[in-house]
Write an enzyme that holds these catalytic residues in place. Structure first.
Site, short mmCIF file in Angstrom:
data_model
loop_
_atom_site.label_atom_id
_atom_site.label_comp_id
_atom_site.label_asym_id
_atom_site.label_seq_id
_atom_site.Cartn_x
_atom_site.Cartn_y
_atom_site.Cartn_z
N GLU A 61 0.82 -1.22 0.00
CA GLU A 61 0.00 0.00 0.00
C GLU A 61 0.85 1.27 0.00
O GLU A 61 0.51 2.27 0.62
CB GLU A 61 -1.01 0.00 1.16
CG GLU A 61 -2.10 -1.04 1.00
CD GLU A 61 -3.32 -0.77 1.84
OE1 GLU A 61 -3.52 0.38 2.29
OE2 GLU A 61 -4.10 -1.72 2.06
N HIS A 333 -1.61 -0.66 10.10
CA HIS A 333 -0.96 -1.93 10.44
C HIS A 333 0.34 -1.62 11.17
O HIS A 333 0.94 -0.55 10.98
CB HIS A 333 -0.61 -2.72 9.18
CG HIS A 333 -1.77 -3.43 8.55
ND1 HIS A 333 -1.79 -4.78 8.32
CD2 HIS A 333 -2.96 -2.96 8.10
CE1 HIS A 333 -2.93 -5.12 7.75
NE2 HIS A 333 -3.65 -4.02 7.60
#
Length: 467
Positions: A61, A333
């Site tokens: 990402e 995350h």
């Protein structure tokens, strides 16, 4: 160069004694992820100043060149080599950084990868796949690490009711094949990424069963949690289960997602307070129901082939710090980080098995899943093609009705309905005639490969039972 690659590679004279490996989902979606660029710049700063310094980093990402190049600029003194991978309409978001030269790289796109109709989810549009890099870490012919960085299809419902479970299973199969082939070439293998799966799930078993790699976290902590406590309670039929604390989730269970310590998981009010400068204290002893591990480092040293025995010195969850001024977590995350050290002797190392370690029943389960999904997609194709022909008929009817229209505004409404309806019909027709057909062919290939693997597993069972 535009992608931040480094040329003028110098020959390596000595094999390193240790490897520091980091995998992180950066949550760097353009226009969507809050404080995107500031957070990714800080991620670059943390990588540049980490102790011990990283040797190989896999990012997911990391969608924009701006963010990637900012990270490359900050880390060029510790990670002078890197590759940003191009894929899909909006980019795959994958990047690999390295202390050592990248001899070869490629981007492998998954054949099954979401649906264009689910534009609000985006998995199909980003062209998810595997970023592959062959990294030379020493002067010997086999002093090579093959790195595979990926981000599997996201789960939007709980398994086994997730309508994309077939996609994610097929993707796990594809990356397992790539890692298996790397091991067969006699190289060390690292599989990094956000796999969007919990330990011992079907996709997880497929990776460890079809490729000679192992999940580093469960090598070190074999009794770590398989999913979130919330999932465990559902599977136990609502019965009480032991809920680990937020601290235990990080230290013992390797939870990289939905941690109480991550500010992007906080309530709306806590986030608003943080924006205003009012922080919230998270007690490490607070039970954490939702935290789970989705990020992994899979590893095979292939010691018999390479002559190098790499052992796991440590593994931990990292990137838990906050942005120094924004005070938010650096991503939604946390990272998974591992240190590998090279032993002086091979000891009792054996060659990794290249035969299937999965039971026949697992292949039967996958084949049943494929069959169910195949029926769903064939129904979808019929519905979409049927919608296309229905809209053709409606459009023609509207044009005919215009001739008999008593008023101009009625004619306008009929033309508008015809145009909008026919446009929707064309989109559905394209998906029915082209996309679903392509997906069914990819599904057929996956089915054939699983059937062959099942045959091999059955033959092995027969030989072992005969022995």
């Amino acid at each position: 160069m535009a992608d931040g690659s480094v040329t003028g590679i110098a020959p390596l004279l000595e094999l390193p004694s240790s490897l520091r490996v980091i995998s992180l989902n950066c949550w760097g979606l353009k226009f969507i992820s809050k404080h995107r660029h500031a957070r990714l710049v800080e991620i670059g700063h943390q990588l540049a100043t980490a102790s011990p310094p990283p040797s190989i980093v896999g990012l997911q990402e990391c969608w924009t060149q701006e963010d990637y190049l900012a990270i490359r600029e900050l880390t060029k003194h510790v990670l002078p080599y890197g590759k940003f991978y191009w894929s899909g309409i909006f980019g795959g978001g994958l990047a690999i950084l390295s202390k050592w030269p990248i001899e070869e790289s490629s981007m492998y796109r998954y054949p099954l990868n979401g649906r264009p109709a689910a534009f609000y989810r985006g998995d199909w549009y980003v062209g998810k796949g595997v970023a592959c890099a062959r990294i030379r870490i020493g002067p010997g012919r086999k002093d090579v690490v093959e790195v595979f960085c990926t981000h599997l299809h996201a789960p939007y419902e709980q398994e086994p009711n997730d309508s994309y479970i077939c996609h994610r299973t097929a993707q796990a199969w594809e990356i397992a094949k790539l890692m298996r082939h790397a091991a067969e070439r006699g190289h060390m293998v690292l599989g990094l990424g956000d796999f969007n799966m919990i330990p011992l799930s079907l996709a997880y078993k497929l990776i460890e069963g079809h490729a000679p790699v192992r999940d580093i976290w469960r090598i070190v902590k074999p009794d770590s949690a398989l999913g979130s406590a919330e999932q465990a309670m559902r599977m136990a039929g609502g019965k009480a289960v032991e809920v680990p604390t937020a601290e235990q989730c990080l230290v013992e269970h390797g939870t990289t997602c939905n941690s109480r310590f991550n500010t992007w998981r906080w309530s709306k009010q806590m986030k608003k307070d943080l924006e205003k400068g009012k922080d919230s204290y998270v007690d490490p002893k607070t039970p954490d129901l939702r935290a789970k591990r989705l990020d992994y480092v899979f590893f095979a040293d292939n010691a018999v082939e390479t002559g190098n025995d790499w052992r796991i010195e440590s593994v931990e969850v990292g990137m838990t710090m906050r942005h120094p001024t924004l005070k938010c977590s650096l991503s939604d995350h946390f990272s998974i980080e591992a240190t590998l050290t090279r032993a002086s002797d091979l000891g009792e190392k054996k060659a990794p098995t290249m035969t299937s370690a999965l039971p026949v029943e697992t292949y039967d389960l996958i084949l049943a899943m494929i069959s169910t999904y195949d029926k769903r997609e064939r129904l979808q194709r019929r519905l979409r093609i049927g919608h296309f022909w229905a809209e053709v008929g409606i459009s023609i009817s509207c044009f005919v009705a215009v001739w008999w229209s008593p008023r101009n505004f009625v004619a306008f409404i009929l033309m508008l309905l015809s145009t909008l309806g026919f446009g929707a019909g064309i989109i559905d027709g394209l998906m029915g005639f082209l996309f679903v057909g392509s997906e069914l062919r990819a599904l057929r290939e996956f089915e054939i490969e699983i059937k062959r693997a099942r045959e091999r597993a059955a033959q092995l069972d027969m030989r072992s039972s005969g022995a």
